[in-house]
Scaffold this active site. Structure first.
Site, mmCIF file in Angstrom:
data_model
loop_
_atom_site.group_PDB
_atom_site.id
_atom_site.type_symbol
_atom_site.label_atom_id
_atom_site.label_comp_id
_atom_site.label_asym_id
_atom_site.label_seq_id
_atom_site.Cartn_x
_atom_site.Cartn_y
_atom_site.Cartn_z
ATOM 1 N N LYS A 278 46.289 38.563 34.921
ATOM 2 C CA LYS A 278 45.539 39.775 35.269
ATOM 3 C C LYS A 278 46.089 41.006 34.575
ATOM 4 O O LYS A 278 45.331 41.908 34.218
ATOM 5 C CB LYS A 278 45.546 39.990 36.788
ATOM 6 C CG LYS A 278 44.521 39.157 37.529
ATOM 7 C CD LYS A 278 44.196 39.828 38.859
ATOM 8 C CE LYS A 278 43.121 39.083 39.616
ATOM 9 N NZ LYS A 278 42.819 39.757 40.891
ATOM 10 N N LYS B 207 38.395 27.757 34.498
ATOM 11 C CA LYS B 207 37.952 27.895 35.888
ATOM 12 C C LYS B 207 36.674 28.715 35.968
ATOM 13 O O LYS B 207 36.522 29.690 35.233
ATOM 14 C CB LYS B 207 39.088 28.593 36.653
ATOM 15 C CG LYS B 207 38.891 28.696 38.145
ATOM 16 C CD LYS B 207 40.050 29.434 38.795
ATOM 17 C CE LYS B 207 39.986 30.917 38.529
ATOM 18 N NZ LYS B 207 40.921 31.715 39.333
ATOM 19 N N LYS C 5 34.467 34.891 38.724
ATOM 20 C CA LYS C 5 33.560 36.043 38.743
ATOM 21 C C LYS C 5 33.871 37.002 37.603
ATOM 22 O O LYS C 5 33.074 37.878 37.288
ATOM 23 C CB LYS C 5 33.593 36.763 40.099
ATOM 24 C CG LYS C 5 34.957 36.936 40.719
ATOM 25 C CD LYS C 5 34.816 37.282 42.224
ATOM 26 C CE LYS C 5 36.102 36.950 42.977
ATOM 27 N NZ LYS C 5 35.954 36.894 44.423
HETATM 28 P P1 TYM Z 1 39.870 34.892 45.508
HETATM 29 O O1 TYM Z 1 39.186 36.018 46.173
HETATM 30 O O2 TYM Z 1 40.096 34.948 44.047
HETATM 31 O O3 TYM Z 1 39.114 33.552 45.809
HETATM 32 C C1 TYM Z 1 38.751 33.173 47.135
HETATM 33 C C2 TYM Z 1 38.876 31.683 47.333
HETATM 34 O O4 TYM Z 1 38.037 30.980 46.401
HETATM 35 C C3 TYM Z 1 38.797 29.999 45.711
HETATM 36 N N1 TYM Z 1 38.256 29.835 44.354
HETATM 37 C C4 TYM Z 1 37.908 28.663 43.832
HETATM 38 N N2 TYM Z 1 37.939 27.409 44.327
HETATM 39 C C5 TYM Z 1 37.517 26.421 43.524
HETATM 40 N N3 TYM Z 1 37.055 26.618 42.253
HETATM 41 C C6 TYM Z 1 37.010 27.842 41.717
HETATM 42 N N4 TYM Z 1 36.546 28.025 40.487
HETATM 43 C C7 TYM Z 1 37.451 28.942 42.516
HETATM 44 N N5 TYM Z 1 37.533 30.278 42.300
HETATM 45 C C8 TYM Z 1 38.023 30.809 43.445
HETATM 46 C C9 TYM Z 1 40.211 30.554 45.699
HETATM 47 O O5 TYM Z 1 41.163 29.551 45.474
HETATM 48 C C10 TYM Z 1 40.306 31.171 47.072
HETATM 49 O O6 TYM Z 1 40.628 30.168 48.034
HETATM 50 N N6 TYM Z 1 44.662 35.762 46.685
HETATM 51 C C11 TYM Z 1 43.411 35.214 47.180
HETATM 52 C C12 TYM Z 1 42.919 35.897 48.439
HETATM 53 C C13 TYM Z 1 43.895 35.934 49.554
HETATM 54 C C14 TYM Z 1 44.288 34.871 50.404
HETATM 55 C C15 TYM Z 1 45.190 35.421 51.329
HETATM 56 C C16 TYM Z 1 43.956 33.512 50.449
HETATM 57 C C17 TYM Z 1 44.557 37.051 49.981
HETATM 58 N N7 TYM Z 1 45.345 36.745 51.063
HETATM 59 C C18 TYM Z 1 45.804 34.640 52.331
HETATM 60 C C19 TYM Z 1 44.569 32.748 51.442
HETATM 61 C C20 TYM Z 1 45.467 33.302 52.357
HETATM 62 C C21 TYM Z 1 42.346 35.406 46.098
HETATM 63 O O7 TYM Z 1 42.439 36.247 45.235
HETATM 64 O O8 TYM Z 1 41.271 34.597 46.232
#
Ligand code: TYM
Length: 334
Positions: free
Chosen positions: A112, A195, A198
């Protein structure tokens, strides 16, 4: 006691990856009768600059996405992170527990921040500490996420262990990541080695939960594939990342397994497979899209739901953060 916690950032829209890797599994955990706490992590989103009006809209849209995907605010706790101050408070304590060296190894920060690390926000660097605080403020035991969050969860475990060691307590549970099912890493429709995200510049690379039926069908029809028919066994998908990805997506959308999908489609070409997959995706995602649109017509109601969720979340997190302050030696006397 089992308590599930997970979060999603309100930055950009939801993709099929978020749905299959996270949201769909969130509602499944809830439906198993487990205590589930789900958070819209707006404090994480602002680690990179967000236009305030866009952030507000994205937060409500994500809340609508959770509900439309089956998260019931009566049975799960659904709220936005910034309304529960325990997250930011515990994150500060963890800023003092985690080591620079640990955070320096985080691949998501490197991705990032890019080449210009000097110009990344301090919040982006400390991001994983806030994520550890999210989980630990609830003494959560299980965290359903996609594969890309694995390293962050390992860091959360390290933080829990170091806190417990530093203070000679057994206070924070060491969490179990739940990275399960056929869709823990949904790949780009244009490149099976990347992957689905978005932030990919090509909208053709992803299915958005806001895409209409035509867009979904068109993106699947145009998805990159090879010329071979589908194999009979999983080994036959070796070295065919695009084919594997579509099989995984099919399996997740149909609550089946990749092996089960191959049993049905072995020997068939993508000319046959893709239209069936497109119909399945439209059948599954169409109702979610429609429900999101309906919910978004009443933003005040969404805000009310988030506020109620935040109150319930606070009732769990407050006593835990107060104990953490006491363990660290911070006086609480007001
Ligand atoms: P974020 O917002 O990027 O994504 C949310 C969730 O979607 C999953 N994900 C995917 N799973 C499968 N294939 C993909 N291509 C894909 N893209 C996204 C992510 O693995 C995630 O589960 N840091 C985290 C948010 C967060 C969080 C937490 C998660 C903040 N605090 C505490 C768990 C527990 C994030 O940026 O996810």
């Amino acid at each position: 006691k089992t308590r599930v916690f997970s979060g999603i950032q309100p930055s950009g829209g939801l993709t099929l990856g978020n749905y299959l890797g996270a949201l769909k599994r969130f509602s499944e955990a809830q439906d198993q009768g487990i205590e589930t706490v789900y958070c819209i992590v707006d404090l994480h989103a602002i680690t990179v600059w967000q236009d305030p009006a866009t952030l507000r809209h994205a937060t409500r849209e994500l809340a609508a996405g959770f509900i439309a995907a089956g998260v019931d605010p009566a049975r799960s706790i659904l709220f936005n992170q910034s309304q529960v101050s325990a997250h930011a408070e515990l994150a500060w304590i963890f800023n003092c527990v985690a080591r620079m060296g640990w955070l320096n190894r985080m691949t998501q920060f490197k991705d990032k921040a890019g080449k210009n690390r000097e110009n990344a926000s301090v919040g982006l660097f400390a991001y994983p500490n806030l994520m550890a605080a999210d989980i630990m403020a609830y003494h959560a035991t299980h965290v359903p996420v996609g594969e890309d969050q694995k390293q962050h969860l390992e860091l959360a475990r390290d933080i829990a262990i170091k806190f417990n060691n530093d203070f000679g307590v057994n206070f924070f549970p060491v969490v179990e990541p739940m990275i399960e099912g056929p869709a823990t890493r949904v790949m780009s429709l244009r490149d099976g080695t990347k992957k689905m995200s978005k932030s990919d510049p090509s909208d053709q690379s992803r299915i958005n939960l806001t895409d209409d039926a035509d867009a979904i069908a068109q993106k699947i029809r145009k998805a990159k594939t090879d010329a071979e028919p589908l194999p009979t066994t999983l080994e036959g998908l070796e070295g065919r990342p695009e084919a594997r990805n579509l099989v995984n997506i099919f399996a997740a959308l149909s609550d089946s397994t990749p092996a089960g999908v191959l049993e049905e489609f072995a020997g068939q070409g993508f000319g046959t497979f893709k239209p069936v997959l497109a119909d399945l995706a439209v059948a599954r995602l169409g109702p979610i899209n429609a429900e999101m649109t309906r919910l978004l017509q009443d933003p005040a109601e969404i805000d009310r739901i988030l506020g109620q969720g935040a109150e319930r979340a606070d009732a769990i997190a407050r006593p835990i953060i107060e104990q953490a302050y006491d363990i660290v030696g911070l006086i609480r006397s007001r």
